[in-house]
Design a protein around this motif. Structure first.
Motif, PDB file in Angstrom:
ATOM      1  N   PRO A 108      -3.783  -6.845 -12.714  1.00 14.72           N
ATOM      2  CA  PRO A 108      -2.361  -7.211 -12.758  1.00 14.72           C
ATOM      3  C   PRO A 108      -2.050  -8.384 -13.677  1.00 14.72           C
ATOM      4  CG  PRO A 108      -3.357  -7.922 -10.692  1.00 14.72           C
ATOM      5  CD  PRO A 108      -4.360  -7.069 -11.378  1.00 14.72           C
ATOM      6  N   ARG A 125      -0.445   3.084  -7.625  1.00 10.17           N
ATOM      7  CA  ARG A 125      -0.689   1.685  -7.279  1.00 10.17           C
ATOM      8  C   ARG A 125      -1.776   1.590  -6.214  1.00 10.17           C
ATOM      9  NH1 ARG A 125       3.688  -2.003  -8.303  1.00 10.17           N
ATOM     10  NH2 ARG A 125       5.245  -1.013  -9.647  1.00 10.17           N
ATOM     11  N   LYS A 164       3.854  -8.483  -8.941  1.00  8.11           N
ATOM     12  CA  LYS A 164       2.549  -7.808  -8.871  1.00  8.11           C
ATOM     13  C   LYS A 164       1.742  -8.216  -7.628  1.00  8.11           C
ATOM     14  CE  LYS A 164       2.328  -7.365 -13.887  1.00  8.11           C
ATOM     15  NZ  LYS A 164       1.620  -7.738 -15.129  1.00  8.11           N
ATOM     16  N   THR A 224      -2.807  -1.208 -10.797  1.00  7.66           N
ATOM     17  CA  THR A 224      -2.219   0.078 -11.141  1.00  7.66           C
ATOM     18  C   THR A 224      -3.260   0.966 -11.812  1.00  7.66           C
ATOM     19  OG1 THR A 224      -1.443  -0.846 -13.255  1.00  7.66           O
ATOM     20  CG2 THR A 224       0.113  -0.824 -11.406  1.00  7.66           C
ATOM     21  N   THR A 264      -1.437  -6.088  -6.399  1.00  5.86           N
ATOM     22  CA  THR A 264      -1.195  -4.702  -6.797  1.00  5.86           C
ATOM     23  C   THR A 264      -1.894  -4.391  -8.116  1.00  5.86           C
ATOM     24  OG1 THR A 264       0.970  -4.751  -5.711  1.00  5.86           O
ATOM     25  CG2 THR A 264       0.576  -2.984  -7.304  1.00  5.86           C
TER      26      THR A 264
END
Length: 825
Positions: free
Chosen positions: A324, A251, A418, A243, A241
């Motif tokens: 992440p 995301r 994450k 962001t 993930t």
């Protein structure tokens, strides 16, 4: 025709073949036994044809001849055989014919079905015609709809928005194969991508089983299993993930099989279709240019975007994503080579360790950061390093073996919230909606009060209407007022029918089950009857169907197994992909002008000649290059066999007993037993039909060269057994010759010949005699002679003595049963 002064009846296939076809039909010779017996079952199946207006082509003839050979062979070997046939009769070609010819697709298709069935009959195929199935008949598609409702009940059929290929001129959806260079194959208009409500089947729920169960099919070619695995595309890895910094933190999920390279990410790339792209480029510099690029990419077929030779094209969205683990902000790009259909529609750019990413980074001047180095030496410069090694520039994971780091970094991501370990698939749920008329209607209605309502099973079939307009524009079903407007099965109020029909792959995904119980009016098939015959023991068809058709059939079978309708978990125990038929090295096609008509060959030479040539000319899994001379040769061989029977039929009818007296008699007997064994192995186990025919030809040669004064019983046996061996290959002429030999029952009802293993043991063998490596003589020695006896016998021969005169023997090398090499100077 005369033979040594006597009249010999001429071989006329145009008379023989129709006669026996009529006899077989009147006697229901190949009807499948209804009663279960203690004989082993055998389900022989060839892929059924699409009933086009062109009739059968040579690829069909090859397919059916091979399947028929196996079915007849198994029947003669004592198996209870089911060998059915039908027609894959829905589809776009019939609809196009309706538009072009001004006829109804039903009329066009049914006429073609009759024609193809007549042509199959002329080939002498041993089908149980009582089990014939046409997928366009209401009796069949009623249960295709029944099965759709079963999938719906089990949560495996659903409707959602889906991107489709849309032709704005034809006002219809196109399958991928109907898009040629981005244009409609019919009107040449530029094809667009359009979001429409579509029906899907959840084949992805079965992805793991579809991969794992390939290991349960040892009789499938490894090539085909690999094609299935690649299509499903199961990949273990991690979902990471990233962001996007901002007030409302977005995301971006990325799937990767290489979490060990996570610290090497220097950019992200989104597919043009990714839902975040619109948000990221809004108000940015170059926004309109990116939008134009996105529109162009949406209308590009997959191969035009992802091919290895396709130039990578990308645009910087101007947005950043936060790494992440490092917190570093990396640029977000949009590029042609990333597809929304694969993974999450987003990839992490690791140019130091992925060749595609490396080329993209080089092209656009993006950073390249090494995080994996070889354990010894240095990584090559100027290219991505994709081999194993140890991690560098990877924070707490530095020095770790990269294979171990794959799991370690995935676990760390999960702990941090994450990312996570996950499995990704290339396979997507099966989009079955088609905006077509000539297909199986989807049994769903839409009611303003009740929503989406399945049609009750007792009200099936939802039939294809007649009052439609065929003008090449939009879906003809939408033009039928009587079809579109209906009442809701739930509340009785006004409702409209679903006007999409099902993908025709649905029809062929269960037809083999319907064959087991084709006249059932209550359900698709009775489980007891299906379990009697399933799985199919031998399934033969073109390699071009080795992915989708087989995959969908496997999926259907697993769902029906889970529903308790069939015990089998796989539909086809043995799949055999046959090679193509070529002419002058190219695939037969009208455009190339190299098509050979099967019916013209049958009219001239007979079906048996066509079958024999097809079976003899090449290995069944290899390409067959058509040869007119080869057809002539096959016809001459059948004439030769015919004359052999005419010459010896009175002898065979007298039933002399073989005495096995004399060298010639023993040799012919040995050749016969050897041929029986080879043909049995080649047809029953090895599926090498061409070498089986070759062995029979050698037997016929041995019969023709057999001395007139040798054992008559051995000759009579060889003639009779030769006809039995030929019977599955050329059914008409052997049926006729069998009667000529004095038999009243069908040759195809006879037990398959068995061989005598003792007769295969040679009393003597011929060995090459080499002197200093050159063959100078042939010697005959006892088959079981040891090296010493072979040496002494050969050296004692006068011919060898004369060749060695004046020479000193230095060494004698004996290869038992093959050769003896004498080294002398």
């Amino acid at each position: 025709m005369f033979w040594r002064g006597g009249f010999v009846k001429k071989y006329v296939p145009q008379e023989i073949e129709p006669k026996w076809q009529q006899v077989w039909e009147e006697n229901h010779a190949y009807r499948t036994p209804e009663q279960v017996s203690d004989r082993p079952k055998f389900y022989a199946l060839e892929m059924f044809p699409y009933p086009s207006g062109e009739g059968l082509h040579m690829g069909h003839v090859r397919n059916y001849s091979m399947g028929d050979l196996v079915a007849r062979f198994k029947r003669m070997n004592g198996y209870q055989v089911i060998h059915p046939m039908g027609a894959d009769a829905f589809g776009l070609p019939a609809e196009n014919a309706a538009i072009q010819r001004g006829v109804n697709p039903r009329e066009w298709t049914l006429n073609n079905m009759r024609r193809i069935r007549e042509e199959q009959t002329r080939l002498g195929l041993s089908y149980d015609w009582d089990r014939y199935v046409g997928t366009c008949t209401p009796e069949y598609y009623r249960f295709t709809q029944w099965l759709f409702l079963l999938f719906h009940e089990r949560g495996l059929a659903y409707r959602k928005q889906g991107a489709v290929n849309w032709c704005p001129d034809c006002q219809t959806v196109l399958a991928n194969e109907q898009v040629e260079d981005g244009r409609c194959w019919r009107c040449d208009s530029v094809v667009e991508k359009k979001e429409l409500e579509q029906w899907f089947l959840r084949i992805t729920d079965y992805a793991d089983r579809l991969v794992e169960d390939l290991e349960k099919m040892p009789q499938w070619p490894e090539q085909v299993k690999m094609m299935q695995r690649n299509w499903i595309g199961r990949s273990e890895g991690a979902e990471v993930t990233f962001t996007i910094p901002g007030a409302a933190e977005e995301r971006i999920s990325v799937f990767t099989t290489r979490p060990d390279t996570l610290y090497g990410v220097t950019y992200l790339v989104l597919a043009p279709e990714h839902p975040l792209v619109e948000q990221l480029i809004r108000g940015k510099e170059g926004e309109e240019e990116v939008r134009a690029f996105i529109r162009e990419m949406k209308n590009q077929p997959e191969r035009s975007r992802t091919g290895s030779d396709v130039k990578k094209i990308g645009y910087d969205t101007g947005a950043k994503a936060r790494h992440p683990l490092t917190g570093e902000e990396v640029p977000i790009w949009v590029a042609n080579y990333v597809l929304m259909d694969y993974g999450t529609g987003a990839v992490m750019g690791v140019p130091a360790h992925d060749e595609r990413d490396y080329l993209f980074a080089e092209q656009y001047g993006l950073p390249i950061r090494t995080v994996v180095r070889p354990k010894k030496g240095e990584a090559p410069e100027g290219e991505a390093y994709t081999a194993e090694g140890v991690l560098v520039n990877s924070g707490p994971f530095d020095g770790m073996d990269n294979r171990q780091a794959i799991g370690a970094i995935a676990d760390h991501l999960a702990q941090e919230g994450k990312g996570k370990k996950t499995v990704s698939y290339r396979l997507r749920d099966w989009l079955i909606s088609r905006q077509r008329y000539w297909g199986c209607p989807i049994p769903i209605v839409y009611c303003d009060s009740c929503g989406t309502v399945p049609v009750p099973k007792e009200e099936l079939p939802v039939t294809v209407p007649e009052d439609v307009v065929f003008d090449g524009k939009s879906n003809p079903l939408t033009t039928s007022e009587s079809f579109v407007h209906t009442t809701c099965p739930a509340c009785g109020g006004k409702a409209r029918r679903e006007t999409d029909t099902m993908d025709t792959f649905i029809d062929s995904s269960w037809y083999f089950l319907r064959y087991t119980d084709p006249h059932n009016t209550d359900k698709p098939f009775d489980p007891e009857r299906a379990n009697q015959w399933m799985p199919v023991d031998f399934y033969i068809g073109g390699i071009e169907h080795a992915v989708l058709h087989l995959l969908y059939s496997r999926f259907f079978t697993k769902v029906l197994h889970d529903a308790g309708m069939v015990e089998a978990i796989e539909p086809f125990a043995h799949y055999f992909p046959l090679g193509m038929v070529l002419k002058d090295g190219a695939k037969m096609s009208k455009s190339k002008g190299n098509v050979v008509s099967p019916m013209e060959i049958i009219d001239r030479y007979g079906a048996d000649t066509a079958r024999l040539f097809i079976l003899f000319a090449a290995p069944p899994d290899g390409e067959l290059d058509w040869s007119d001379a080869g057809v002539e040769g096959s016809h001459r061989f059948l004439n030769r066999v015919w004359r052999m029977v005419q010459q010896h039929k009175e002898l065979v009818r007298s039933r002399p007993v073989a005495q096995l007296e004399g060298k010639e008699a023993k040799e012919l007997h040995r050749v016969l037993q050897q041929t029986i064994k080879k043909v049995s192995d080649d047809v029953g186990d090895r599926l090498q039909f061409n070498t089986a025919v070759s062995a029979i030809m050698e037997l016929i040669n041995a019969i023709h060269s057999y001395p007139a004064d040798a054992d008559r019983g051995v000759l009579a046996e060889a003639v009779e057994q030769a006809i039995l061996l030929l019977a599955p290959f050329v059914p008409h002429i052997t049926e006729e010759m069998w009667r000529e030999l004095g038999h009243e029952s069908s040759v195809h009802d006879q037990p398959w010949p068995s061989f005598d293993p003792e007769a295969l043991v040679l009393d003597e063998v011929e060995m090459a005699v080499q002197i200093n490596g050159k063959v100078r003589h042939k010697a005959v020695v006892p088959a079981g002679a040891d090296r010493g006896e072979v040496e002494s016998r050969v050296l004692a021969e006068e011919k060898v003595k004369s060749l060695l005169e004046g020479k000193t023997i230095r060494k004698v090398i004996v290869v038992p049963g093959k050769l003896i090499n004498i080294v002398a100077n």
